[in-house]
Write a protein that holds these residues in place. Structure first.
Motif, PDB file in Angstrom:
ATOM      1  N   GLY A 267      -5.354  16.143  34.496  1.00  0.00           N
ATOM      2  CA  GLY A 267      -3.891  15.992  35.022  1.00  0.00           C
ATOM      3  C   GLY A 267      -3.860  15.920  36.675  1.00  0.00           C
ATOM      4  N   VAL A 268      -2.839  16.714  37.002  1.00  0.00           N
ATOM      5  CA  VAL A 268      -2.934  16.698  38.675  1.00  0.00           C
ATOM      6  C   VAL A 268      -4.065  17.375  39.065  1.00  0.00           C
ATOM      7  CG1 VAL A 268      -1.544  17.215  40.539  1.00  0.00           C
ATOM      8  CG2 VAL A 268      -0.348  16.227  38.333  1.00  0.00           C
ATOM      9  N   ILE A 269      -5.170  17.083  39.705  1.00  0.00           N
ATOM     10  CA  ILE A 269      -6.062  17.868  40.379  1.00  0.00           C
ATOM     11  C   ILE A 269      -6.069  17.815  41.836  1.00  0.00           C
ATOM     12  CG2 ILE A 269      -8.675  18.067  40.317  1.00  0.00           C
ATOM     13  CD1 ILE A 269      -7.237  17.966  37.508  1.00  0.00           C
ATOM     14  N   ALA A 270      -6.338  19.015  42.682  1.00  0.00           N
ATOM     15  CA  ALA A 270      -6.220  19.140  43.623  1.00  0.00           C
ATOM     16  C   ALA A 270      -7.452  18.269  44.419  1.00  0.00           C
ATOM     17  CB  ALA A 270      -6.437  20.836  44.175  1.00  0.00           C
ATOM     18  N   THR A 271      -7.314  17.271  44.802  1.00  0.00           N
ATOM     19  CA  THR A 271      -8.528  16.427  45.449  1.00  0.00           C
ATOM     20  C   THR A 271      -7.962  15.634  46.762  1.00  0.00           C
ATOM     21  OG1 THR A 271      -7.988  14.205  44.328  1.00  0.00           O
ATOM     22  CG2 THR A 271      -9.494  16.193  43.404  1.00  0.00           C
ATOM     23  N   ASP A 272      -8.560  14.956  47.386  1.00  0.00           N
ATOM     24  CA  ASP A 272      -8.352  14.260  48.478  1.00  0.00           C
ATOM     25  C   ASP A 272      -7.240  13.338  47.980  1.00  0.00           C
ATOM     26  OD1 ASP A 272     -10.031  15.589  49.904  1.00  0.00           O
ATOM     27  OD2 ASP A 272     -11.426  13.650  50.327  1.00  0.00           O
ATOM     28  N   MET A 273      -7.405  12.577  46.789  1.00  0.00           N
ATOM     29  CA  MET A 273      -6.349  11.755  46.451  1.00  0.00           C
ATOM     30  C   MET A 273      -5.120  11.982  46.163  1.00  0.00           C
ATOM     31  SD  MET A 273      -6.782   9.432  42.825  1.00  0.00           S
ATOM     32  CE  MET A 273      -8.240   8.502  43.416  1.00  0.00           C
ATOM     33  N   THR A 274      -4.873  13.423  45.808  1.00  0.00           N
ATOM     34  CA  THR A 274      -3.517  13.912  45.582  1.00  0.00           C
ATOM     35  C   THR A 274      -3.112  14.854  46.877  1.00  0.00           C
ATOM     36  OG1 THR A 274      -4.595  15.752  44.676  1.00  0.00           O
ATOM     37  CG2 THR A 274      -3.765  14.131  43.211  1.00  0.00           C
ATOM     38  N   ALA A 275      -3.654  14.797  47.908  1.00  0.00           N
ATOM     39  CA  ALA A 275      -3.384  15.678  48.763  1.00  0.00           C
ATOM     40  C   ALA A 275      -2.118  15.009  49.653  1.00  0.00           C
ATOM     41  CB  ALA A 275      -4.491  15.767  50.066  1.00  0.00           C
ATOM     42  N   GLY A 276      -1.854  13.894  49.614  1.00  0.00           N
ATOM     43  CA  GLY A 276      -0.638  13.401  50.252  1.00  0.00           C
ATOM     44  C   GLY A 276       0.629  13.461  49.485  1.00  0.00           C
TER      45      GLY A 276
END
Length: 253
Positions: free
Chosen positions: A188-197
């Motif tokens: 699902g929604v994982i805390a990574t660089d991809m979702t930081a924005g």
């Protein structure tokens, strides 16, 4: 290398891939940390795998390029002589989020090459190596809740992830006779660089109960699922889809 089991993890320098590599390190595995461009991040991941109790090397390769895929597999076999587990994790998001009415063919082609074509043909290559060795193996593909969740501002990403679902089914059906089990993980929604924005967007979604387990997913959440498969905890399952999304996939009233 001693007698450690060997895992090839694509896109392992950062984010989910790093979380997977570290959990495999905790099991004492030899991990090939594939990366596309960030050598420093990959070297850092190698150090973390070793710190966790495993062994590791970093190998640069772009999974969308046939020559790079061959070089990646050859480098792995050159050091480890076998591959017990392939984790297809490498993937990218669109450079620009664009409405499906405006999205470009260039973005579509880029995502299909990296997110879908790369895992498909890397699996083909590794599967042949596993078959030739004759001792089975396991293949895991990391997709996304975007495999079934329509986001009209990144349609190319959704389609690439949906395609991985059929990729898993095809390889699971084809490889079972050789003792090779195939799985799909859907984070699902994982805390990574991809979702930081888009942190604020997802913070709000969590607060509003968009999924029952009200927190961000973490790379180690995916890593622990990979570790369970790597240990052989699902010997009578193949083609299985494992949701790691805080319950996002549930339909509730």
């Amino acid at each position: 290398m001693n007698n450690r089991q060997v895992a090839l993890v694509t896109g392992a320098g950062r984010g989910i891939g790093r979380g997977i590599a570290i959990e495999l390190g905790k099991l004492g595995w030899f991990v090939v940390v594939n990366y596309a461009g960030n050598a420093a991040a990959a070297d850092e991941c190698v150090a973390l795998v070793r710190e966790a109790g495993g062994e590791a090397i970093a190998v640069r390769a772009d999974v969308s390029v046939a020559e790079d895929r061959d070089r990646l597999v050859n480098a792995t076999l050159g050091v480890a002589d076998r591959i017990d587990l392939l984790v297809n994790n490498a993937g990218v998001a669109p450079s620009v989020r664009a409405d499906v009415l405006e999205a470009s063919e260039e973005s579509f082609d880029r995502l299909m090459s990296i997110n879908l074509k790369g895992p498909y043909f890397l699996t083909q290559r590794v599967a042949k190596e596993m078959i030739g060795r004759g001792t089975g193996g396991q293949i895991i593909t990391v997709s996304s809740i975007s495999a079934f969740t329509a986001s009209v501002n990144r349609g190319d990403y959704c389609i690439s992830k949906a395609g991985l679902g059929m990729t898993t089914a095809l390889w699971a059906a084809r490889l079972a006779e050789y003792g090779i089990r195939v799985y799909e993980l859907r984070p699902g929604v994982i805390a990574t660089d991809m979702t930081a924005g888009v942190k604020e967007k997802y913070d709000s979604a969590i607060a509003g109960g968009a999924w029952p387990i009200r927190r961000w997913g973490l790379p180690e959440d995916i890593g622990r699922a990979v570790a369970a498969i790597a240990r052989g905890d699902f010997p009578f399952s193949t083609g299985e889809v494992i949701n790691i999304d805080g319950g996002f996939h549930l339909r509730t009233l």
